[in-house]
Design an enzyme around this catalytic site. Structure first.
Site, short mmCIF file in Angstrom:
data_model
loop_
_atom_site.label_atom_id
_atom_site.label_comp_id
_atom_site.label_asym_id
_atom_site.label_seq_id
_atom_site.Cartn_x
_atom_site.Cartn_y
_atom_site.Cartn_z
CB ILE A 540 -0.97 0.09 1.11
CG1 ILE A 540 -0.23 -0.32 2.58
CG2 ILE A 540 -2.17 -0.91 1.00
CD1 ILE A 540 -1.19 -0.18 3.64
CB VAL A 542 7.38 2.28 -1.72
CG1 VAL A 542 8.54 2.14 -1.55
CG2 VAL A 542 6.55 1.61 -2.43
N GLY A 543 8.37 3.81 1.38
CA GLY A 543 8.95 4.66 1.79
C GLY A 543 10.47 4.40 1.82
N GLY A 546 11.26 1.20 3.71
CA GLY A 546 10.98 0.11 2.66
C GLY A 546 9.54 -0.01 2.18
CE LYS A 562 6.64 3.13 8.21
NZ LYS A 562 7.47 3.80 8.94
CG ASP A 660 9.51 13.29 6.31
OD1 ASP A 660 9.32 14.35 5.78
OD2 ASP A 660 9.57 12.18 5.86
#
Ligand SMILES: *[C@@H]1O[C@H](CO)[C@@H](O)[C@H](O)[C@H]1NC(C)=O
Ligand SMILES: *[C@@H]1O[C@H](CO)[C@@H](O)[C@H](O)[C@H]1NC(C)=O
Ligand SMILES: *[C@@H]1O[C@H](CO)[C@@H](O)[C@H](O)[C@H]1NC(C)=O
Ligand SMILES: *[C@@H]1O[C@H](CO)[C@@H](O)[C@H](O)[C@H]1NC(C)=O
Length: 842
Positions: A540, A542-543, A546, A562, A660
Site C-alpha cells: 500500500i 513505499v517509503g 521499505g 512496514k 518529516d
C-alpha cells in the site's frame, strides 16, 4: 510559551517510589493476614505474575470462598491492553461468593477492582450483571462491565474506591450475580487492597452558605484524576499511593483551551508541611493557564466538563502550585463549579504561601438531576477582575473528582452516546454486506487507536466510535503470537534492558519498550501469513524504510506492516527509533504501533491500519476522481494533525520533533480522524539546552524549514514550518513541489506567500472550494499558514497557538454570525506582526 525541554529531575525520586511500591507489594503478600498491601490477580496460578509496570500480582485463591467459582483465561486479547496481568485471567462467580481480608479497623483503604469483559470459555460478558459490596457498603449494583466499557470505548475498566475505616478487623467483599438476568454471573480480574493515609477532611458544600461535609467517614469512588497540563502518570510514578493520573485534554470544553506550562528546571516543588502523598511533584510542576493575552482571557472561561451521575455528591479536589509568579495579587481568579461561584478570589500564592509551594482545595457539589446538569459537572476558571490582579489569568495543576457516600456508591450503567449508537447502526449494516469480520476489525482499529491508558477515568467518547460484539472475536483465538512477559526477551541476543536492569537482554533500545509490555512481538512466520508472503498485491505504500503492506492478523484484524529493506543502513536506526518512540506514545491523533518483528535480517513494524489512507490522496492524486473534502473536513483534519504534533512537542516526556511533516504522513482512519505517522526521523530533545538539536538535515524537499537548512539546527518550529506548507497544500490542493510549473510556482510555499502578499491568494485556492469558504475563515487560515512559514523560527506560532487559530477558523466557518467583537478578540491571539519579513528563499 516556550517549550521547556522536559528533562526529569524527579527521576531518582520516582525510582525510589517505584521501589517502595514494589517492596510494599511483596511485603504485603508475604504476610497475607495483615493487609497493608494486597495486589491480587484473580485466577493467577501459584507464583502470580508481573504487570507491565513490573508490579507483582499474587494469586487470589487464599482469600476467596464459595467453591463454585471458576478460573478462566480470556479468549481474546484486545490490542489496547497494555498488560497481560491481571486482565487476561479472571475468576468467574456463577453464584454468590466472597473474599475475606484482614484489615485494621481504624484505617482507610484503597480498594481497586479490575474488569476486562472478554469471552471466558463459555461465559459471555454481555450476560454478566452483578453487585459488589464491601462489608455492606454497596459498590456496584446491576453492574455490566461490558456495557460500561462499550459506552466508554474502553476494553477494560478499573474502579478505585477509598473505604473509610470500617470498625472491623475484616473486610468481606461479596460478588453476587444479578437476580434479574437469567444466567447472570459475576467476575473480576484483579483486586488491590492497600492501606492509605487519611486524605480527606471536611469540605465546603457549594451553593450552601457555611455548610460543610465531613468526609472522614465517607467512602468514595474515584471518578477522575487528572494531571492538568501534564501527561499520564502511572501507578509506579505516583507519590507512593499507586494512583494513575490522566491527561486533562479530553475534558476541556470549547476551543479556548488555554496554554500548558511546565515549571522551569530550577524550580523545586516545596511541599513544606503538606505530605507528598497528596500528589506527586509531576502533578504540581505542570499546569494549564489561560494564555498571555489579557483581552482574550477576559472573554472566556477556562472550562472542563465531566460526565457524572445525577443526584449524587461529589468531592472536587483542585490542586494548585504557582511556580511562575511569586507575589500576592499577581494572579487572582474565580472558580465556578456547575455554574455556581465557589470563590471570587483565589490567589494561589496567598493560599500556598509562596512560589513553588503546592496546595489543594476541596469542594463538595451535589449534582441534581432536574436542573439541566443531569450528567455533567462543569469546572470553570476566570480572572478575578474586581481584584485588579497584575495579570488576568488563571491556573490549575490537577483535579480529582470522587463520588462520596456513606452507604452506596453504585450508579446506573452508562448509556452509549447517541453518536456511538448511530455509528454502530451503520457498522452493523456495513458488516452485513461486507465480510463478516469487518465489524470486529473496526472495533480493533478504533480501540487500538484511542484507548491508550484508559482506566477508571471516563474517556469522553467524542469522536471515538467503538465496536460491538466481542462474541464475533473468534473464540478459538489463535495463540501464535505471544505478548512477551516482562523480562522474557528470549528472541534477542543482548546485554541490557533499560527498564528492568535484570535481564541479560540486548542493548538495543526497543527492548525497553517491549519489556514495559507496550509492544507486541511477532514472528516472521506471522508476518508472512499476514501478508500472503509479502505479496506485491498487498503493497500500500513505499517509503525510505521499505515497503508498506496491508495485512491481517489474529483472524481478521487489519494492520499496516512496514518491512525494512535489509540493504538500508539507515533503516536499522529508524526502526529502533520508531519502536522506542511510538510504543510509548499513545494519542488519538498519532498512528498506534502494535508491535514489531525482528528475525535475522528481517525487520517489520506493525501498525493500526488506516482505512482512508493519506491526506494527500484526498487532496489531489493524478487523474483519479475523488470525492472532494469540504472546507470543514479539511479544517478538522488539520486540527487533528496539529493536535497530534502538539502532543509530540509537549505531551510526552521529551519534546519530540517529527522532522518529516507532510501530507503523506497524515493518515486518515475510517472516520476521517487524522493521525500523524512516520516517526522514523523523529528526534527527541531531552538535551536541548540551547533549545535546538543539531543534526544532519533530513526531511522532505518542499517542506524543509529554511532555517534548519541553513543552520542545521532543529527546533519544534521546523515542524511548524512544514505544517504551514501542509496548510497551503490543503487550501490549494497541489503538491509542495511541482517541477512542471513555471519557475516561480514550483515551490508551493514561495508561490502561496507571494500570492498572499499580493492579495490574490483566492486565485490559487482549490477550485472546488471557491465560494464555499467563509472569507473570515479563509483569512484566519491563510494568516496562520503564512506565520508558520516565517523565515525565522521565533516568528512562527507554537503548535498550541496554531491549534487555537485553526479552531478559530473552523468556528468562523461554522458560526459566521459570531459577534464582531469576539472575532476581534481572537484576531490578536499570538499572531505577532512581522510584516518586514525577509523574502523567503529556497
Ligand atoms: C447515598 O446514596 C443513597 C442511595 O443512592 C442516597 O439515597 C443518599 O442520598 C446518598 N447520600 C449522599 C450523601 O449522597
Ligand atoms: C464563566 O462562567 C460563569 C459561571 O457559569 C458565568 O457566570 C460567566 O458568565 C462565564 N464567563 C464567561 C466569560 O463565559
Ligand atoms: C453552565 O455553563 C455552561 C457553559 O458556560 C453552559 O453550556 C451550560 O448550559 C450551563 N448550564 C446551565 C444549567 O446553566
Ligand atoms: C440493569 O442494567 C441494564 C443495562 O443498563 C438495564 O437495562 C436494566 O434495566 C437494569 N436492571 C435493573 C434491575 O436495574
Amino acid at each position: 510559551m516556550n517549550n521547556i525541554p522536559r528533562t526529569n529531575k524527579l527521576f531518582p525520586f520516582l525510582c525510589l517510589v517505584c521501589i517502595t511500591v514494589l517492596l510494599n507489594a511483596i511485603h504485603g503478600s508475604s504476610q497475607p493476614n495483615k493487609a497493608e498491601s494486597l495486589i491480587l490477580g484473580c485466577g493467577l496460578e501459584e507464583g502470580g505474575g508481573k504487570d507491565a509496570d513490573g508490579r507483582q500480582w499474587e494469586p487470589d485463591n487464599k482469600y476467596v470462598s464459595g467453591d463454585k467459582s471458576v478460573i478462566s483465561k480470556a479468549s481474546f486479547q484486545d490490542p489496547s491492553l497494555l498488560s497481560v496481568v491481571p486482565y487476561m485471567t479472571a475468576r468467574i462467580f456463577p453464584s454468590e461468593a466472597t473474599y475475606k481480608f484482614s484489615v485494621q479497623p481504624d484505617k482507610r483503604y484503597w480498594l481497586r477492582l479490575h474488569f476486562y469483559p472478554a469471552l471466558y470459555s463459555n461465559f459471555d460478558p454481555s450476560n454478566s450483571y452483578f453487585s459488589v459490596t464491601a462489608n455492606g457498603v454497596v459498590l456496584l449494583t446491576n453492574f455490566s462491565a461490558s456495557i460500561t466499557c462499550q459506552a466508554l470505548s474502553q476494553a477494560y475498566i478499573d474502579r478505585e474506591y477509598s473505604l473509610a475505616p470500617l470498625n472491623s478487623d475484616s473486610l468481606t467483599l461479596t460478588f453476587k450475580p444479578s437476580e434479574n438476568h437469567d444466567g447472570a454471573f459475576a467476575f473480576v480480574n484483579g483486586i488491590q487492597l492497600i492501606q492509605m493515609p487519611d486524605l480527606f477532611d471536611t469540605a465546603a458544600m457549594v451553593g450552601f452558605v457555611e455548610q460543610s461535609v465531613d468526609l472522614k467517614a465517607m467512602h468514595s469512588q474515584t471518578m477522575f484524576r487528572l494531571n492538568v497540563g501534564g501527561q499520564f502518570i502511572s501507578a509506579t510514578q505516583d507519590s507512593g499511593l499507586s494512583r494513575m493520573w490522566y491527561d486533562d485534554t479530553p475534558y476541556l470544553f470549547g476551543a479556548a483551551t488555554g496554554v500548558t506550562i511546565q515549571a522551569a528546571k530550577d524550580v523545586m516543588i516545596n511541599y513544606q508541611s503538606m505530605p507528598q502523598y497528596v500528589a506527586p511533584p509531576s502533578v504540581y510542576s505542570t499546569s494549564r493557564s489561560m494564555g498571555e493575552d489579557k483581552d482574550v482571557n477576559l472573554h472566556y472561561n477556562l472550562t472542563w466538563v465531566f460526565s457524572v451521575d445525577p443526584n449524587s455528591m461529589y468531592l472536587v479536589r483542585l490542586h494548585f502550585c504557582d511556580y511562575y509568579y511569586s507575589k500576592v495579587n499577581e494572579l487572582v481568579f474565580q472558580i465556578f463549579l456547575n455554574n455556581q461561584t465557589v470563590t471570587n478570589v483565589f490567589d494561589v500564592i496567598a493560599v500556598s504561601g509562596g512560589k513553588g509551594v503546592p496546595t489543594y482545595k476541596d469542594f463538595v457539589v451535589y449534582t441534581q438531576g432536574n436542573k439541566g446538569f443531569s450528567n455533567n459537572l462543569w469546572l470553570a476558571l476566570h480572572p478575578s477582575v474586581e481584584q485588579k490582579p497584575s495579570y488576568y489569568d488563571a491556573l490549575l495543576n490537577g483535579v480529582e473528582i470522587f463520588k462520596v457516600n456513606d452507604t452506596d456508591l453504585s450508579g446506573p450503567n452508562p448509556l452509549p452516546s447517541a453518536m456511538l449508537e448511530e455509528h454502530e447502526e451503520k457498522e452493523r449494516s456495513f458488516a452485513e454486506d461486507d465480510d463478516s469480520i469487518s465489524a470486529t476489525i473496526k472495533k480493533h482499529i478504533v480501540i487500538g487507536g484511542a484507548a491508550g491508558g484508559a482506566g477508571f477515568a471516563v474517556v469522553a467518547a467524542i469522536l471515538i466510535f467503538a465496536h460491538k460484539n466481542k462474541k464475533k472475536a473468534p473464540a478459538s483465538y489463535s495463540n501464535t503470537s505471544s505478548w512477551l512477559p516482562v523480562y522474557a526477551n528470549t528472541h534477542t541476543n543482548g546485554t541490557k534492558s533499560t527498564v528492568s536492569g535484570k535481564s541479560n537482554g540486548s542493548g538495543s533500545n526497543h527492548l525497553s519498550a517491549m519489556t514495559q509490555g507496550l509492544c507486541r512481538y511477532f514472528s516472521l512466520q506471522e508476518m508472512k501469513q499476514a501478508t500472503k508472503n509479502f505479496d506485491e498485491s498487498n503493497v500500500i505504500g513505499v517509503g525510505g524504510f521499505g515497503k508498506v503492506y496491508k495485512g491481517v492478523i489474529d483472524n481478521g484484524f487489519k494492520v499496516a506492516i512496514k518491512r525494512s529493506n535489509p540493504q538500508s543502513e539507515q533503516g536499522v536506526n529508524e526502526f529502533q527509533t520508531e519502536i522506542e518512540m511510538l510504543s510509548k506514545l499513545r494519542h488519538k491523533h498519532l498512528v498506534s504501533l502494535i508491535g514489531f518483528c525482528e528475525e535475522g535480517d528481517e525487520m517489520c513494524l506493525v501498525y493500526d491500519y488506516m482505512a482512508l489512507g493519506t491526506l494527500r490522496e484526498h487532496l489531489y492524486k493524478g487523474n483519479k476522481p475523488l470525492e472532494t473534502l469540504t472546507w470543514k473536513q479539511r479544517l478538522e483534519i488539520c486540527i487533528g494533525a496539529a493536535r497530534g504534533l502538539h502532543y509530540l512537542h509537549t505531551g510526552a516526556k521529551y519534546t519530540i520533533i517529527h522532522r518529516d511533516v507532510k501530507t503523506t504522513n497524515i493518515l486518515l482512519d475510517e472516520n476521517w480522524v487524522a493521525k500523524v505517522s512516520d516517526f522514523g526521523l523523529s528526534k527527541t530533545g531531552p538535551n536541548m539546552n540551547q533549545g535546538h538539536v543539531t543534526t544532519v538535515v533530513k526531511g522532505s524537499f518542499g517542506y524543509l524549514d529554511p532555517e534548519y537548512f541553513r543552520r542545521q539546527q532543529l527546533t519544534e518550529k521546523s515542524d511548524v514550518y512544514s505544517f504551514g506548507v501542509v496548510l497551503f497544500e490543503v487550501l490549494c490542493a497541489r503538491p509542495a513541489l511541482n517541477p512542471n510549473l513555471p519557475k516561480d510556482q514550483v515551490s508551493l510555499s514561495d508561490w502561496a506567500l507571494q500570492c498572499k502578499r499580493k492579495g490574490i491568494l483566492e486565485n490559487i485556492i482549490d477550485p472546488c472550494l471557491k465560494g464555499k469558504i467563509n472569507p473570515e475563515s479563509l483569512n484566519k487560515f491563510a494568516d496562520t499558514a503564512e506565520k508558520c512559514l516565517s523565515d525565522c523560527g521565533l516568528d512562527r506560532p507554537s503548535m498550541n497557538d496554531l491549534l487555537w487559530n485553526l479552531e478559530f477558523a473552523l468556528n468562523l466557518q461554522e458560526n459566521p454570525d459570531a459577534s464582531h467583537d469576539e472575532i476581534h478578540q481572537f484576531e490578536e491571539v499570538n499572531l505577532n506582526d512581522n510584516n518586514d519579513m525577509a523574502a523567503h528563499s529556497t
